[in-house]
Design a protein around this motif. Structure first.
Motif, PDB file in Angstrom:
ATOM      1  N   ILE A  45       9.767  -1.603 -21.856  1.00  0.00           N
ATOM      2  CA  ILE A  45      10.743  -1.209 -22.864  1.00  0.00           C
ATOM      3  C   ILE A  45      12.128  -1.707 -22.468  1.00  0.00           C
ATOM      4  CG2 ILE A  45       9.436   0.882 -23.384  1.00  0.00           C
ATOM      5  CD1 ILE A  45      11.844   2.428 -22.108  1.00  0.00           C
ATOM      6  N   ALA A  46      12.999  -1.809 -23.477  1.00  0.00           N
ATOM      7  CA  ALA A  46      14.418  -2.092 -23.272  1.00  0.00           C
ATOM      8  C   ALA A  46      15.207  -1.090 -24.105  1.00  0.00           C
ATOM      9  CB  ALA A  46      14.757  -3.524 -23.689  1.00  0.00           C
ATOM     10  N   ILE A  47      16.355  -0.691 -23.589  1.00  0.00           N
ATOM     11  CA  ILE A  47      17.168   0.327 -24.250  1.00  0.00           C
ATOM     12  C   ILE A  47      18.544  -0.240 -24.545  1.00  0.00           C
ATOM     13  CG2 ILE A  47      18.190   2.631 -24.020  1.00  0.00           C
ATOM     14  CD1 ILE A  47      15.959   3.192 -21.900  1.00  0.00           C
ATOM     15  N   LEU A  48      18.986  -0.080 -25.777  1.00  0.00           N
ATOM     16  CA  LEU A  48      20.333  -0.469 -26.197  1.00  0.00           C
ATOM     17  C   LEU A  48      21.156   0.810 -26.328  1.00  0.00           C
ATOM     18  CD1 LEU A  48      22.277  -2.727 -27.313  1.00  0.00           C
ATOM     19  CD2 LEU A  48      21.448  -2.063 -29.590  1.00  0.00           C
ATOM     20  N   SER A  49      22.293   0.881 -25.648  1.00  0.00           N
ATOM     21  CA  SER A  49      23.117   2.093 -25.690  1.00  0.00           C
ATOM     22  C   SER A  49      24.595   1.722 -25.711  1.00  0.00           C
ATOM     23  CB  SER A  49      22.802   3.000 -24.498  1.00  0.00           C
ATOM     24  OG  SER A  49      22.980   2.310 -23.272  1.00  0.00           O
ATOM     25  N   ARG A  50      25.417   2.695 -26.127  1.00  0.00           N
ATOM     26  CA  ARG A  50      26.864   2.492 -26.203  1.00  0.00           C
ATOM     27  C   ARG A  50      27.570   3.584 -25.411  1.00  0.00           C
ATOM     28  NH1 ARG A  50      27.802   2.349 -31.622  1.00  0.00           N
ATOM     29  NH2 ARG A  50      27.985   0.071 -31.693  1.00  0.00           N
ATOM     30  N   LYS A  51      28.596   3.197 -24.681  1.00  0.00           N
ATOM     31  CA  LYS A  51      29.358   4.142 -23.860  1.00  0.00           C
ATOM     32  C   LYS A  51      29.970   5.233 -24.729  1.00  0.00           C
ATOM     33  CE  LYS A  51      33.174   4.233 -20.508  1.00  0.00           C
ATOM     34  NZ  LYS A  51      34.125   3.398 -19.737  1.00  0.00           N
TER      35      LYS A  51
ATOM     36  N   SER B 291      19.581  -2.202 -21.020  1.00  0.00           N
ATOM     37  CA  SER B 291      18.785  -1.978 -19.802  1.00  0.00           C
ATOM     38  C   SER B 291      17.329  -2.310 -20.083  1.00  0.00           C
ATOM     39  CB  SER B 291      18.906  -0.531 -19.334  1.00  0.00           C
ATOM     40  OG  SER B 291      18.609   0.385 -20.372  1.00  0.00           O
ATOM     41  N   SER B 292      16.696  -2.983 -19.115  1.00  0.00           N
ATOM     42  CA  SER B 292      15.287  -3.334 -19.273  1.00  0.00           C
ATOM     43  C   SER B 292      14.647  -3.445 -17.889  1.00  0.00           C
ATOM     44  CB  SER B 292      15.142  -4.638 -20.065  1.00  0.00           C
ATOM     45  OG  SER B 292      13.794  -4.819 -20.454  1.00  0.00           O
ATOM     46  N   GLY B 293      13.395  -3.953 -17.865  1.00  0.00           N
ATOM     47  CA  GLY B 293      12.635  -3.920 -16.621  1.00  0.00           C
ATOM     48  C   GLY B 293      12.010  -2.551 -16.421  1.00  0.00           C
ATOM     49  N   ILE B 294      11.896  -1.784 -17.516  1.00  0.00           N
ATOM     50  CA  ILE B 294      11.449  -0.393 -17.455  1.00  0.00           C
ATOM     51  C   ILE B 294      10.007  -0.301 -17.947  1.00  0.00           C
ATOM     52  CG2 ILE B 294      11.942   1.958 -18.214  1.00  0.00           C
ATOM     53  CD1 ILE B 294      14.801   0.803 -19.000  1.00  0.00           C
ATOM     54  N   ILE B 295       9.119   0.126 -17.077  1.00  0.00           N
ATOM     55  CA  ILE B 295       7.735   0.338 -17.480  1.00  0.00           C
ATOM     56  C   ILE B 295       7.676   1.576 -18.371  1.00  0.00           C
ATOM     57  CG2 ILE B 295       7.017   1.814 -15.555  1.00  0.00           C
ATOM     58  CD1 ILE B 295       4.949  -1.158 -16.771  1.00  0.00           C
ATOM     59  N   LYS B 296       6.760   1.605 -19.341  1.00  0.00           N
ATOM     60  CA  LYS B 296       6.707   2.704 -20.309  1.00  0.00           C
ATOM     61  C   LYS B 296       6.622   4.076 -19.649  1.00  0.00           C
ATOM     62  CE  LYS B 296       4.828   0.617 -24.537  1.00  0.00           C
ATOM     63  NZ  LYS B 296       3.658   0.585 -25.452  1.00  0.00           N
ATOM     64  N   ASP B 297       5.894   4.169 -18.536  1.00  0.00           N
ATOM     65  CA  ASP B 297       5.723   5.457 -17.874  1.00  0.00           C
ATOM     66  C   ASP B 297       7.038   6.034 -17.357  1.00  0.00           C
ATOM     67  OD1 ASP B 297       3.049   5.314 -18.379  1.00  0.00           O
ATOM     68  OD2 ASP B 297       2.461   4.742 -16.344  1.00  0.00           O
ATOM     69  N   ARG B 298       8.062   5.180 -17.196  1.00  0.00           N
ATOM     70  CA  ARG B 298       9.349   5.651 -16.688  1.00  0.00           C
ATOM     71  C   ARG B 298      10.394   5.795 -17.795  1.00  0.00           C
ATOM     72  NH1 ARG B 298      10.394   5.155 -11.483  1.00  0.00           N
ATOM     73  NH2 ARG B 298      11.825   6.855 -12.004  1.00  0.00           N
ATOM     74  N   LYS B 299       9.981   5.609 -19.026  1.00  0.00           N
ATOM     75  CA  LYS B 299      10.907   5.645 -20.162  1.00  0.00           C
ATOM     76  C   LYS B 299      11.704   6.941 -20.210  1.00  0.00           C
ATOM     77  CE  LYS B 299      10.761   5.615 -25.254  1.00  0.00           C
ATOM     78  NZ  LYS B 299       9.852   5.431 -26.427  1.00  0.00           N
TER      79      LYS B 299
ATOM     80  N   VAL C  41       0.842  -1.199   0.000  1.00  0.00           N
ATOM     81  CA  VAL C  41       0.000   0.000   0.000  1.00  0.00           C
ATOM     82  C   VAL C  41       0.881   1.254   0.000  1.00  0.00           C
ATOM     83  CG1 VAL C  41      -1.708   1.318   1.305  1.00  0.00           C
ATOM     84  CG2 VAL C  41      -1.946  -1.164   1.100  1.00  0.00           C
ATOM     85  N   GLY C  42       2.014   1.179   0.687  1.00  0.00           N
ATOM     86  CA  GLY C  42       2.933   2.310   0.770  1.00  0.00           C
ATOM     87  C   GLY C  42       3.587   2.681  -0.540  1.00  0.00           C
ATOM     88  N   LEU C  43       3.494   1.799  -1.539  1.00  0.00           N
ATOM     89  CA  LEU C  43       4.059   2.117  -2.859  1.00  0.00           C
ATOM     90  C   LEU C  43       3.381   3.332  -3.484  1.00  0.00           C
ATOM     91  CD1 LEU C  43       4.393  -1.492  -4.368  1.00  0.00           C
ATOM     92  CD2 LEU C  43       6.247  -0.032  -3.559  1.00  0.00           C
ATOM     93  N   LYS C  44       2.165   3.624  -3.045  1.00  0.00           N
ATOM     94  CA  LYS C  44       1.453   4.799  -3.559  1.00  0.00           C
ATOM     95  C   LYS C  44       2.226   6.080  -3.261  1.00  0.00           C
ATOM     96  CE  LYS C  44      -3.170   2.772  -2.896  1.00  0.00           C
ATOM     97  NZ  LYS C  44      -4.460   2.928  -2.168  1.00  0.00           N
ATOM     98  N   GLU C  45       2.961   6.089  -2.160  1.00  0.00           N
ATOM     99  CA  GLU C  45       3.726   7.274  -1.790  1.00  0.00           C
ATOM    100  C   GLU C  45       4.846   7.555  -2.786  1.00  0.00           C
ATOM    101  OE1 GLU C  45       5.096   6.883   2.207  1.00  0.00           O
ATOM    102  OE2 GLU C  45       3.110   6.384   2.996  1.00  0.00           O
ATOM    103  N   PHE C  46       5.238   6.533  -3.557  1.00  0.00           N
ATOM    104  CA  PHE C  46       6.283   6.696  -4.570  1.00  0.00           C
ATOM    105  C   PHE C  46       5.667   6.865  -5.962  1.00  0.00           C
ATOM    106  CE2 PHE C  46       8.051   4.293  -1.050  1.00  0.00           C
ATOM    107  CZ  PHE C  46       9.233   4.979  -0.795  1.00  0.00           C
ATOM    108  N   ASN C  47       4.377   7.253  -5.981  1.00  0.00           N
ATOM    109  CA  ASN C  47       3.641   7.471  -7.233  1.00  0.00           C
ATOM    110  C   ASN C  47       3.595   6.222  -8.107  1.00  0.00           C
ATOM    111  OD1 ASN C  47       3.089  10.242  -6.698  1.00  0.00           O
ATOM    112  ND2 ASN C  47       5.200  10.743  -7.285  1.00  0.00           N
ATOM    113  N   LEU C  48       3.568   5.056  -7.465  1.00  0.00           N
ATOM    114  CA  LEU C  48       3.449   3.804  -8.193  1.00  0.00           C
ATOM    115  C   LEU C  48       1.999   3.364  -8.147  1.00  0.00           C
ATOM    116  CD1 LEU C  48       5.568   2.038  -9.630  1.00  0.00           C
ATOM    117  CD2 LEU C  48       5.601   0.578  -7.617  1.00  0.00           C
ATOM    118  N   ASP C  49       1.409   3.128  -9.292  1.00  0.00           N
ATOM    119  CA  ASP C  49      -0.004   2.754  -9.392  1.00  0.00           C
ATOM    120  C   ASP C  49      -0.170   1.278  -9.075  1.00  0.00           C
ATOM    121  OD1 ASP C  49      -2.672   2.468  -9.996  1.00  0.00           O
ATOM    122  OD2 ASP C  49      -2.374   2.489 -12.178  1.00  0.00           O
ATOM    123  N   ILE C  50      -0.845   0.960  -7.966  1.00  0.00           N
ATOM    124  CA  ILE C  50      -1.075  -0.438  -7.613  1.00  0.00           C
ATOM    125  C   ILE C  50      -2.465  -0.904  -8.040  1.00  0.00           C
ATOM    126  CG2 ILE C  50       0.556  -0.360  -5.696  1.00  0.00           C
ATOM    127  CD1 ILE C  50      -1.833  -0.299  -3.781  1.00  0.00           C
TER     128      ILE C  50
END
Length: 308
Positions: A301-307, A270-278, A85-94
């Motif tokens: 989403i997943a992001i492919l990037s190069r240093k 990098s992945s494990g990223i919900i679209k809202d945090r893209k 329930v406390g996840l709501k405080e971090f603006n996470l939609d449960i």
């Protein structure tokens, strides 16, 4: 032995956070039932195994965790509910959150989830095969034997599939790979079978480390080393590829460290990223990396990037 099943219905966005809460509370196992995965697999005629009863019209995710019934179990369940329930405080939609508990026997939870996990092809050559299933491989197939046990990661989740696709497209024979948040070890094993010279698989969760180690032995990939680490804390040296299938906040937090642990022009997946945090993740990654590609699957989403 009797176990207490804690079943939570929540949103796709909250899936990773709720799963982490269950693991941190000492769950003996966590099973995730995402109807979107079933719908996606049902559309792939090559895998004719989906029971229509498994398909749900809802976009909700059901997460079931199993705890040994001990003196402190009831108190622990209350704390779990409060944390979710406390996840709501971090603006996470449960979402329309539901929380249920019931007693079950060993076999009820240890084996019932296996009906959801069958051989599946990812990318061009990778086939993830449960250790208890039979499969006749095609000539170019790379077979990954997997027994997820209590750890997250069967290959059916969108984030895992996206990472595997990027590894298949970008890993070169002889590369060194760091797999951060390795879960069941699937990405590390894929990396080894694609030709990586050395693979280091790390996870902060003891259960994940144990299960990943067993899966590494199951696949006879001697160049994969599995150990416990909080992100990159226990990793030394530099990698050609770092893959992090975790959550947006940790990716943002670890991006600078990941940059330091990559060779010049090294690849970061990098992945494990919900679209809202893209946008949040891209804003951070852009400071250190050139964005090469972005893949989307469902809400992830997943992001492919190069240093740089």
């Amino acid at each position: 032995m009797k176990w207490l099943e804690v079943k939570v219905t929540t949103t796709i966005e909250a899936e990773e956070a709720v799963t982490n809460i269950m693991h941190e509370a000492g769950a003996g196992g966590v099973v995730i039932n995402d109807p979107n995965d079933i719908k996606m697999l049902n559309g792939e005629s090559e895998w004719d195994y989906i029971d229509s009863k498994m398909i749900d019209d809802s976009n909700k995710v059901v997460i079931s965790a199993y705890f040994p019934i001990l003196l402190d179990t009831i108190d622990k369940v209350g704390l779990i509910r409060d944390r979710i329930v406390g996840l709501k405080e971090f603006n996470l939609d449960i979402g329309e959150f539901t929380f249920e508990t019931s007693e079950v026997d060993d076999n009820d939870w240890a084996n019932s989830w296996k009906k959801y996990f069958k051989p599946i092809r990812i990318g061009k050559r990778i086939v993830i095969k449960p250790s208890w299933e039979n499969y006749n491989p095609m000539k170019e197939d790379i077979i990954v034997e997997l027994d997820p046990g209590m750890a997250f990661g069967t290959g059916t989740h969108e984030t895992t599939k996206l990472c595997i696709e990027y590894l298949e497209e970008n890993l070169k024979p002889g590369d060194t790979v760091f797999d951060i948040g390795c879960g069941s070890g699937i990405l590390s094993i894929v990396s080894s079978k694609l030709g990586a010279k050395n693979v280091y698989a790390v996870d902060i969760d003891d259960v994940a480390v144990k299960v990943a180690s067993l899966n590494v032995k199951l696949n006879n990939v001697s160049n994969v080393e599995v150990f416990k680490s909080d992100i990159l804390n226990n990793l030394t040296g530099k990698a050609d590829i770092i893959v992090a299938n975790i959550i947006a906040d940790i990716i943002i937090k670890a991006t600078n460290d990941i940059f330091e642990h990559l060779v010049d022009k090294g690849i970061f997946i990098s992945s494990g990223i919900i679209k809202d945090r893209k946008d949040d993740v891209l804003l951070t990654i852009n400071k250190y990396f050139d964005i090469l590609d972005i893949k989307e699957d469902g809400e992830w989403i997943a992001i492919l990037s190069r240093k740089k």
